[in-house]
Design a protein around this motif. Structure first.
Motif, PDB file in Angstrom:
ATOM      1  N   ILE A 264       0.849  -1.197   0.000  1.00  0.00           N
ATOM      2  CA  ILE A 264       0.000   0.000   0.000  1.00  0.00           C
ATOM      3  C   ILE A 264       0.887   1.251   0.000  1.00  0.00           C
ATOM      4  CG2 ILE A 264      -1.671   1.346   1.322  1.00  0.00           C
ATOM      5  CD1 ILE A 264      -2.990  -0.884   0.087  1.00  0.00           C
ATOM      6  N   VAL A 265       1.214   1.737  -1.180  1.00  0.00           N
ATOM      7  CA  VAL A 265       2.076   2.919  -1.283  1.00  0.00           C
ATOM      8  C   VAL A 265       1.490   4.012  -2.176  1.00  0.00           C
ATOM      9  CG1 VAL A 265       4.215   1.690  -0.779  1.00  0.00           C
ATOM     10  CG2 VAL A 265       3.395   1.805  -3.136  1.00  0.00           C
ATOM     11  N   HIS A 266       0.510   3.678  -3.033  1.00  0.00           N
ATOM     12  CA  HIS A 266      -0.211   4.650  -3.862  1.00  0.00           C
ATOM     13  C   HIS A 266       0.651   5.340  -4.909  1.00  0.00           C
ATOM     14  CE1 HIS A 266      -2.337   4.447   0.073  1.00  0.00           C
ATOM     15  NE2 HIS A 266      -3.379   4.275  -0.715  1.00  0.00           N
ATOM     16  N   ASP A 267       1.822   4.810  -5.202  1.00  0.00           N
ATOM     17  CA  ASP A 267       2.703   5.470  -6.169  1.00  0.00           C
ATOM     18  C   ASP A 267       3.682   4.441  -6.712  1.00  0.00           C
ATOM     19  OD1 ASP A 267       5.368   7.015  -6.864  1.00  0.00           O
ATOM     20  OD2 ASP A 267       3.786   8.536  -6.870  1.00  0.00           O
ATOM     21  N   ASP A 268       3.807   4.376  -8.030  1.00  0.00           N
ATOM     22  CA  ASP A 268       4.701   3.390  -8.634  1.00  0.00           C
ATOM     23  C   ASP A 268       6.140   3.582  -8.183  1.00  0.00           C
ATOM     24  OD1 ASP A 268       2.392   2.694  -9.935  1.00  0.00           O
ATOM     25  OD2 ASP A 268       3.179   2.935 -11.973  1.00  0.00           O
ATOM     26  N   ARG A 269       6.564   4.837  -8.057  1.00  0.00           N
ATOM     27  CA  ARG A 269       7.961   5.099  -7.676  1.00  0.00           C
ATOM     28  C   ARG A 269       8.241   4.629  -6.261  1.00  0.00           C
ATOM     29  NH1 ARG A 269       7.225  11.298  -9.080  1.00  0.00           N
ATOM     30  NH2 ARG A 269       5.320  10.697  -7.944  1.00  0.00           N
ATOM     31  N   ALA A 270       7.265   4.807  -5.373  1.00  0.00           N
ATOM     32  CA  ALA A 270       7.444   4.359  -3.994  1.00  0.00           C
ATOM     33  C   ALA A 270       7.553   2.842  -3.930  1.00  0.00           C
ATOM     34  CB  ALA A 270       6.289   4.857  -3.133  1.00  0.00           C
ATOM     35  N   LEU A 271       6.737   2.160  -4.733  1.00  0.00           N
ATOM     36  CA  LEU A 271       6.812   0.694  -4.735  1.00  0.00           C
ATOM     37  C   LEU A 271       8.149   0.224  -5.292  1.00  0.00           C
ATOM     38  CD1 LEU A 271       5.405  -1.927  -4.086  1.00  0.00           C
ATOM     39  CD2 LEU A 271       4.276  -1.835  -6.325  1.00  0.00           C
ATOM     40  N   GLU A 272       8.646   0.895  -6.328  1.00  0.00           N
ATOM     41  CA  GLU A 272       9.953   0.544  -6.882  1.00  0.00           C
ATOM     42  C   GLU A 272      11.059   0.741  -5.849  1.00  0.00           C
ATOM     43  OE1 GLU A 272      10.156   3.030 -10.290  1.00  0.00           O
ATOM     44  OE2 GLU A 272       8.648   1.893 -11.415  1.00  0.00           O
ATOM     45  N   LEU A 273      10.945   1.801  -5.037  1.00  0.00           N
ATOM     46  CA  LEU A 273      11.935   2.026  -3.989  1.00  0.00           C
ATOM     47  C   LEU A 273      11.874   0.927  -2.935  1.00  0.00           C
ATOM     48  CD1 LEU A 273      14.125   3.789  -2.717  1.00  0.00           C
ATOM     49  CD2 LEU A 273      12.302   5.097  -1.593  1.00  0.00           C
ATOM     50  N   ALA A 274      10.650   0.521  -2.550  1.00  0.00           N
ATOM     51  CA  ALA A 274      10.516  -0.561  -1.577  1.00  0.00           C
ATOM     52  C   ALA A 274      11.137  -1.849  -2.106  1.00  0.00           C
ATOM     53  CB  ALA A 274       9.042  -0.771  -1.234  1.00  0.00           C
ATOM     54  N   VAL A 275      10.943  -2.118  -3.392  1.00  0.00           N
ATOM     55  CA  VAL A 275      11.558  -3.302  -3.995  1.00  0.00           C
ATOM     56  C   VAL A 275      13.080  -3.182  -3.945  1.00  0.00           C
ATOM     57  CG1 VAL A 275      11.877  -4.588  -6.147  1.00  0.00           C
ATOM     58  CG2 VAL A 275       9.593  -3.792  -5.490  1.00  0.00           C
ATOM     59  N   ALA A 276      13.598  -2.004  -4.285  1.00  0.00           N
ATOM     60  CA  ALA A 276      15.046  -1.807  -4.324  1.00  0.00           C
ATOM     61  C   ALA A 276      15.682  -1.962  -2.949  1.00  0.00           C
ATOM     62  CB  ALA A 276      15.362  -0.427  -4.903  1.00  0.00           C
ATOM     63  N   VAL A 277      15.002  -1.490  -1.908  1.00  0.00           N
ATOM     64  CA  VAL A 277      15.590  -1.499  -0.561  1.00  0.00           C
ATOM     65  C   VAL A 277      15.342  -2.820   0.152  1.00  0.00           C
ATOM     66  CG1 VAL A 277      15.474  -0.430   1.730  1.00  0.00           C
ATOM     67  CG2 VAL A 277      15.498   0.999  -0.328  1.00  0.00           C
ATOM     68  N   LEU A 278      14.100  -3.308   0.119  1.00  0.00           N
ATOM     69  CA  LEU A 278      13.757  -4.504   0.887  1.00  0.00           C
ATOM     70  C   LEU A 278      13.882  -5.778   0.074  1.00  0.00           C
ATOM     71  CD1 LEU A 278      10.619  -3.148   2.777  1.00  0.00           C
ATOM     72  CD2 LEU A 278      12.904  -3.532   3.723  1.00  0.00           C
ATOM     73  N   GLY A 279      13.739  -5.678  -1.237  1.00  0.00           N
ATOM     74  CA  GLY A 279      13.765  -6.859  -2.086  1.00  0.00           C
ATOM     75  C   GLY A 279      12.361  -7.347  -2.385  1.00  0.00           C
ATOM     76  N   ALA A 280      12.153  -7.836  -3.596  1.00  0.00           N
ATOM     77  CA  ALA A 280      10.833  -8.319  -3.995  1.00  0.00           C
ATOM     78  C   ALA A 280      10.351  -9.450  -3.108  1.00  0.00           C
ATOM     79  CB  ALA A 280      10.865  -8.769  -5.456  1.00  0.00           C
ATOM     80  N   ASP A 281      11.289 -10.235  -2.577  1.00  0.00           N
ATOM     81  CA  ASP A 281      10.906 -11.373  -1.739  1.00  0.00           C
ATOM     82  C   ASP A 281      10.615 -10.971  -0.297  1.00  0.00           C
ATOM     83  OD1 ASP A 281      13.519 -10.729  -1.122  1.00  0.00           O
ATOM     84  OD2 ASP A 281      14.214 -12.802  -0.987  1.00  0.00           O
ATOM     85  N   HIS A 282      10.619  -9.659  -0.001  1.00  0.00           N
ATOM     86  CA  HIS A 282      10.240  -9.185   1.329  1.00  0.00           C
ATOM     87  C   HIS A 282       9.013  -8.279   1.265  1.00  0.00           C
ATOM     88  CE1 HIS A 282      13.710 -11.081   2.988  1.00  0.00           C
ATOM     89  NE2 HIS A 282      13.561 -10.514   4.160  1.00  0.00           N
TER      90      HIS A 282
END
Length: 330
Positions: A264-282
């Motif tokens: 739940i981030v409401h923004d594609d860029r925010a989700l991409e950042l979460a993937v970059a920092v935490l990893g898709a598997d987290h």
């Protein structure tokens, strides 16, 4: 499969029990003449329970229509009220845990039970989480990010976190009362700013306070994309070295393996950042159902980020102790 780890529901049985309890008991359920339902936990604290927050039948239909196989049912955070007197907090938590477990047990896997605990009494919280895990099949522990008289790295709470780790349950951190509410009253800033900030403070305390270091098996799931953690983790790493802060022996980013976040981030860029920092598997699917701050583009956004729903649900299955390849409910 689609496993949603962030849904909220108040069982009707919880409401009916407090309706019957009458005016001398907290919490108190109030039915207004216009049909609206409220829960009061003090003379000044009141929160609404609209139909879609309490109607399990309509929720089941909505999940089926949306292709969601299983949803973790979290209490709305006002129900996890750490300001209640300890006996009232224990009773409310036990009743929620038992009623949501019963609801899940009769849902053919559509609903997954969580639990709440009376953290105003840390010994009782240890007892309750043990009971919920062993007797009620609770899959996660909901904690509000404001713990009233405690902080997340308070010594008094360490036995509780130890027990949660031993039981193998993840903590789901969800904002309740926000830090700095006196400055957030206008423009719904308590929600728009306060919620993710309070989540960030809570996880920072777990990291810098050494809780995650001392309990390497403890897993934490942050709602709302992890709050501001994905944006701030570099600042934390630099600050730990430059300022010498924290009761930890490693860099703050060394504990990210124990941290998960929903989508739940409401923004594609925010989700991409979460993937970059935490990893898709987290990352795990989270809808914030049925609240208005859910993301109407949730699954499209997940697809645009290149995330696999199968991967997100498999991660949720591991986090919640499920077999993510099981036959979908219904």
């Amino acid at each position: 499969m689609r496993i949603d780890v962030h849904g909220h529901l108040v069982p009707e049985e919880w409401l009916d029990t407090y309706r019957r309890a009458g005016p001398g008991t907290w919490p108190r359920v109030v039915d207004d003449p216009d049909g609206s339902v409220w829960v009061e936990s003090s003379d000044v604290a009141r929160w609404p329970v609209p139909p879609d927050l309490r109607d399990a039948g309509s929720r089941t239909d909505a999940l089926r229509a949306g292709g969601v196989d299983s949803q973790l049912l979290l209490p709305p955070t006002p129900l996890a009220d750490y300001a209640l007197p300890a006996p009232a907090g224990r009773a409310s938590a036990r009743l929620f845990n038992e009623t949501v477990s019963d609801l899940a047990r009769h849902s053919a896997g559509r609903f997954l039970p969580s639990c709440t605990v009376p953290l105003q009494d840390p010994d009782a919280a240890v007892e309750e989480v043990t009971y919920a895990a062993r007797r009620l099949d609770a899959r996660a522990v909901l904690l509000g990010t404001n713990l009233a008289r405690f902080q997340f790295d308070s010594d008094e709470l360490f036995p509780f976190f130890t027990r949660v780790s031993e039981l193998g349950l993840p903590l789901v951190l969800h904002p309740n009362e926000r830090l700095g509410d006196e400055r957030l009253a206008r423009h719904r800033l308590a929600n728009l700013v306060g919620n993710p900030v309070d989540t960030t403070v809570a996880v920072a305390q777990l990291i810098f306070g050494g809780v995650l270091e001392r309990l390497p098996e403890l897993r934490v799931c942050l709602v709302h994309g992890g709050g501001a953690l994905p944006f701030l983790i570099g600042r934390w790493v630099h600050g730990a070295e430059a300022l010498g802060v924290g009761r930890i022996t490693r860099s703050p980013d060394a504990y990210l393996d124990q941290i998960y976040a929903d989508t739940i981030v409401h923004d594609d860029r925010a989700l991409e950042l979460a993937v970059a920092v935490l990893g898709a598997d987290h990352l795990v699917i989270g809808s914030d159902d049925p609240y208005a701050m859910g993301d109407p583009e949730l699954y499209d956004r997940i697809a645009r980020a290149g995330l696999s729903e199968d991967l997100l649900s498999a991660t949720a299955g591991r986090l919640l102790g499920l077999d993510a390849t099981a036959t979908p409910a219904g």
